[in-house]
Design a protein around this motif. Sequence first.
Motif, PDB file in Angstrom:
ATOM      1  N   LEU A  13      -5.808  -7.595  36.149  1.00 43.24           N
ATOM      2  CA  LEU A  13      -6.417  -6.292  35.307  1.00 43.24           C
ATOM      3  C   LEU A  13      -5.223  -5.763  34.201  1.00 43.24           C
ATOM      4  O   LEU A  13      -4.395  -6.271  34.277  1.00 43.24           O
ATOM      5  CB  LEU A  13      -6.440  -5.201  36.417  1.00 43.24           C
ATOM      6  N   ALA A  14      -5.744  -5.280  33.356  1.00 39.93           N
ATOM      7  CA  ALA A  14      -5.018  -4.958  31.884  1.00 39.93           C
ATOM      8  C   ALA A  14      -5.555  -3.631  31.741  1.00 39.93           C
ATOM      9  O   ALA A  14      -6.517  -3.004  31.730  1.00 39.93           O
ATOM     10  CB  ALA A  14      -5.024  -6.040  30.801  1.00 39.93           C
ATOM     11  N   LEU A  15      -4.722  -2.770  30.966  1.00 38.36           N
ATOM     12  CA  LEU A  15      -5.163  -1.609  30.225  1.00 38.36           C
ATOM     13  C   LEU A  15      -4.292  -1.177  29.121  1.00 38.36           C
ATOM     14  O   LEU A  15      -3.057  -1.545  29.020  1.00 38.36           O
ATOM     15  CB  LEU A  15      -4.353  -0.237  31.622  1.00 38.36           C
ATOM     16  N   TRP A  23      -0.724 -11.160  26.790  1.00 36.24           N
ATOM     17  CA  TRP A  23      -0.379 -12.329  27.734  1.00 36.24           C
ATOM     18  C   TRP A  23       0.492 -12.240  28.631  1.00 36.24           C
ATOM     19  O   TRP A  23       1.079 -13.203  28.811  1.00 36.24           O
ATOM     20  CB  TRP A  23      -0.646 -13.398  26.996  1.00 36.24           C
ATOM     21  N   ALA A  24       1.217 -11.081  28.727  1.00 38.09           N
ATOM     22  CA  ALA A  24       2.461 -10.994  29.333  1.00 38.09           C
ATOM     23  C   ALA A  24       2.093 -10.211  30.695  1.00 38.09           C
ATOM     24  O   ALA A  24       1.449  -9.011  30.649  1.00 38.09           O
ATOM     25  CB  ALA A  24       3.514 -10.149  28.695  1.00 38.09           C
ATOM     26  N   ILE A  25       2.354 -10.778  31.734  1.00 33.00           N
ATOM     27  CA  ILE A  25       1.784 -10.189  33.090  1.00 33.00           C
ATOM     28  C   ILE A  25       3.126  -9.359  33.649  1.00 33.00           C
ATOM     29  O   ILE A  25       4.269  -9.818  33.749  1.00 33.00           O
ATOM     30  CB  ILE A  25       1.355 -11.163  34.113  1.00 33.00           C
ATOM     31  N   ASP A  26       2.975  -8.038  33.809  1.00 35.71           N
ATOM     32  CA  ASP A  26       3.915  -7.075  34.265  1.00 35.71           C
ATOM     33  C   ASP A  26       4.023  -7.224  35.709  1.00 35.71           C
ATOM     34  O   ASP A  26       3.023  -7.561  36.723  1.00 35.71           O
ATOM     35  CB  ASP A  26       3.503  -5.563  33.981  1.00 35.71           C
ATOM     36  N   ARG A  27       5.099  -6.698  36.224  1.00 40.33           N
ATOM     37  CA  ARG A  27       5.596  -6.532  37.640  1.00 40.33           C
ATOM     38  C   ARG A  27       4.659  -5.317  38.026  1.00 40.33           C
ATOM     39  O   ARG A  27       4.565  -4.474  37.457  1.00 40.33           O
ATOM     40  CB  ARG A  27       6.945  -6.696  38.038  1.00 40.33           C
ATOM     41  N   PRO A  28       4.316  -5.257  39.538  1.00 37.97           N
ATOM     42  CA  PRO A  28       3.757  -4.243  39.981  1.00 37.97           C
ATOM     43  C   PRO A  28       4.815  -3.334  39.974  1.00 37.97           C
ATOM     44  O   PRO A  28       6.043  -3.454  40.138  1.00 37.97           O
ATOM     45  CB  PRO A  28       3.618  -4.634  41.457  1.00 37.97           C
ATOM     46  N   GLY A  29       4.182  -2.067  39.642  1.00 38.06           N
ATOM     47  CA  GLY A  29       5.240  -0.555  39.611  1.00 38.06           C
ATOM     48  C   GLY A  29       4.431   0.294  39.091  1.00 38.06           C
ATOM     49  O   GLY A  29       3.053   0.479  38.747  1.00 38.06           O
ATOM     50  N   THR A  40      -0.528  10.250  32.003  1.00 40.62           N
ATOM     51  CA  THR A  40      -0.513  10.299  33.380  1.00 40.62           C
ATOM     52  C   THR A  40       0.299   9.209  33.928  1.00 40.62           C
ATOM     53  O   THR A  40       0.612   8.082  32.912  1.00 40.62           O
ATOM     54  CB  THR A  40      -1.958  10.200  34.099  1.00 40.62           C
ATOM     55  N   MET A  41       0.617   8.857  35.088  1.00 43.27           N
ATOM     56  CA  MET A  41       1.270   7.604  35.748  1.00 43.27           C
ATOM     57  C   MET A  41       0.402   6.712  36.476  1.00 43.27           C
ATOM     58  O   MET A  41      -0.163   7.414  37.361  1.00 43.27           O
ATOM     59  CB  MET A  41       2.488   8.398  36.430  1.00 43.27           C
ATOM     60  N   PHE A  42       0.359   5.564  36.063  1.00 40.81           N
ATOM     61  CA  PHE A  42      -0.610   4.651  36.816  1.00 40.81           C
ATOM     62  C   PHE A  42       0.385   3.931  37.763  1.00 40.81           C
ATOM     63  O   PHE A  42       1.465   3.339  37.376  1.00 40.81           O
ATOM     64  CB  PHE A  42      -1.201   3.535  35.869  1.00 40.81           C
ATOM     65  N   THR A  43      -0.076   3.529  38.877  1.00 40.47           N
ATOM     66  CA  THR A  43       0.573   2.612  39.975  1.00 40.47           C
ATOM     67  C   THR A  43      -0.185   1.281  39.902  1.00 40.47           C
ATOM     68  O   THR A  43      -1.461   1.334  40.149  1.00 40.47           O
ATOM     69  CB  THR A  43       0.465   3.450  41.369  1.00 40.47           C
ATOM     70  N   TYR A  44       0.625   0.321  39.500  1.00 43.19           N
ATOM     71  CA  TYR A  44       0.069  -1.080  39.542  1.00 43.19           C
ATOM     72  C   TYR A  44       0.362  -1.808  40.668  1.00 43.19           C
ATOM     73  O   TYR A  44       1.474  -1.969  40.935  1.00 43.19           O
ATOM     74  CB  TYR A  44       0.356  -1.688  38.108  1.00 43.19           C
ATOM     75  N   LYS A  45      -0.460  -2.241  41.312  1.00 46.47           N
ATOM     76  CA  LYS A  45      -0.316  -3.073  42.619  1.00 46.47           C
ATOM     77  C   LYS A  45      -0.892  -4.584  42.549  1.00 46.47           C
ATOM     78  O   LYS A  45      -1.923  -4.524  42.234  1.00 46.47           O
ATOM     79  CB  LYS A  45      -0.953  -2.378  43.883  1.00 46.47           C
TER      80      LYS A  45
END
Length: 624
Positions: free
Chosen positions: A69-71, A84-90, A97-102
């Motif tokens: 998923l991307a935002l 094309w850079a995959i971030d770590r969950p966090g 607002t603050m998004f929580t990526y799992k």
Amino acid sequence: QSIGCDDYLGSDKVIDKCGICGGDNTACKVVSGVFKHTLTNLGYHKIVEIPEGATKINITEMSKSNNYLALRSRSGRSIINGNWAIDRPGRYEGGGTMFTYKRPNEISSTAGESFLADGPTNEVLDVYMIHQQPNPGIHYEYIIPGDNVISPQLLAHRRPGEPLNGQLEMPESTNHDEEDLHREMDTLTGQAAGTFPVIQPGRFPSHQPENQVPAVQPPRQNREHNWKQIGKTECTTTCGKGSQYPIFHCVNRITHEEVPESYCDSSTKPIPEEEACNLFPCPAFWDIGEWSECSKTCGLGMQHRQILCRQIYANRTLTVQQYRCHHLEKPETTSTCQLKICSEWQIRTEWTSCSVPCGVGQRTRDVKCVSNLGDIVDDEECNMKLRPNDIENCDMGPCAKSWFLTEWSDRCSAECGDGVRTRSVVCMTNHVSSLPLEGCGNNRPSETTPCNNGPCAGKVEWFAGSWTQCSTECGSGTQQREVICVRKTEGHFDVLNPYECSYLERPPSQQSCYLKPCGSKWFHTEWSTCSKSCEGGFRVREVRCLSDDMTTSTQCDPQLKPEEKEPCNTQDCIPEIDENCKDKYYNCNVVVQARLCVYTYYKTACCASCTRVANRQSGFLGRR
């Protein structure tokens, strides 16, 4: 008593799903759906648009996949998994607002990725999917205000600075220093970043009841002690923009010596204001992601992880160009892995006998997939391309024919003198391929054999009449006959007292009878040649149950079935002794040990020794 969300004691009001105290869930509406479109091209595909003011945002992949998923914001700023850079969950800030990526990474987990945020958003956000494999489905849900957004109860009891329908009331002024720092960091990283207004303490105007008279401030008096700034607190960070506050202590106005705070007027103590510190960026570092699943469930495979060069500024972690991390050794992005040793195919049994006694049939064997611990597991655990065959055709040769015979009848046709016994003979295809038979031929076995119960003149014997009919038409019954003692002379019989025949075994006058199944009898072939001439071999024959019309039947009594296999030639093997076979030399044992008996000269010169060795070897092979 409890306190409601309106801060009144005894109130039962609660905040509804729209965030309104005492609301009835009608001031907002829930937007939800599932994105199930089939995608063909790899890359970014837009899934859903999150409008401004959305709350309770939940974007979840319905099952685990290799997609991401991307935002990003409508202005084009990447928030999560951009370029094309995959971030770590966090946790990632975006859209106010603050998004929580799992991203669950456990091998056993089937859950997919997700974005969660409480909101509300202050701009339109777009959700994308980085498509790499078939779409498992993306569930999205968020809440947006309805037509009646503001509840009258909420307005009546809202305090200054409290959320209004989930949104904070922002002051008109913004912190220009913060904007300058953002612009400075954006120039450093080459990445456009949105600016967010910072609410400073004490910016909200104080509210006082209209009927309350403000207190009159007393005139300032000369005091011996006052408040003095003696330093600052330690910066909250060592780099990347932190914060610190001034420290005020009460001192003597003349000597500037610190005294207890009670010496100074607490109402005149300055309020510490936050100050920025350590504005320089932190050193870049390698941000190491989690290892992916192993590419193989068993055996040697590969796993990958994301390695990004990151820098921290203003409590935000930003992705920067990799040359900024060149002073550090870059961790490996790939590694070998092995979850367990692969299972292997094992042949557990030998081939079974052919399914037919002659002609073409099939035979089978047991093939199992066995783990490295020796346990039998599912076939899918092994490589199906390498699976040994567990069934194959077998050719038992052409089906031969042979004579099938019944046993000889028990009784002679004549009670005394010459008579015959009989048996039935029929030619049929046999199912014992080892029998050396190619056809029935013209050598039909005899159906009669002579018998003689002794001379008839003057003989005393029991005479038995014919049996009566069976007492039942089927199943077990009884039948009777007359038994008398007679003396047979030429041309006639004399009936005697039974005492005269008492020394002879009296035939039974009653017997059981069984009529059905009717006509079925056991037939068998001749015995085959014995498999060995001595020391125990075996011979075989085929046995069949045949009805009156000589077709195969199943109505014969199994207990009366003749044997199909029996031992033969059980005597010991005795080698023939040749008087002329003698040892001509005393040391023939050396010839045997040197294995020279294969040469004619030594075989003749040491005939007895060489013959004994040959007989022992042939006996050993025979027993095998």
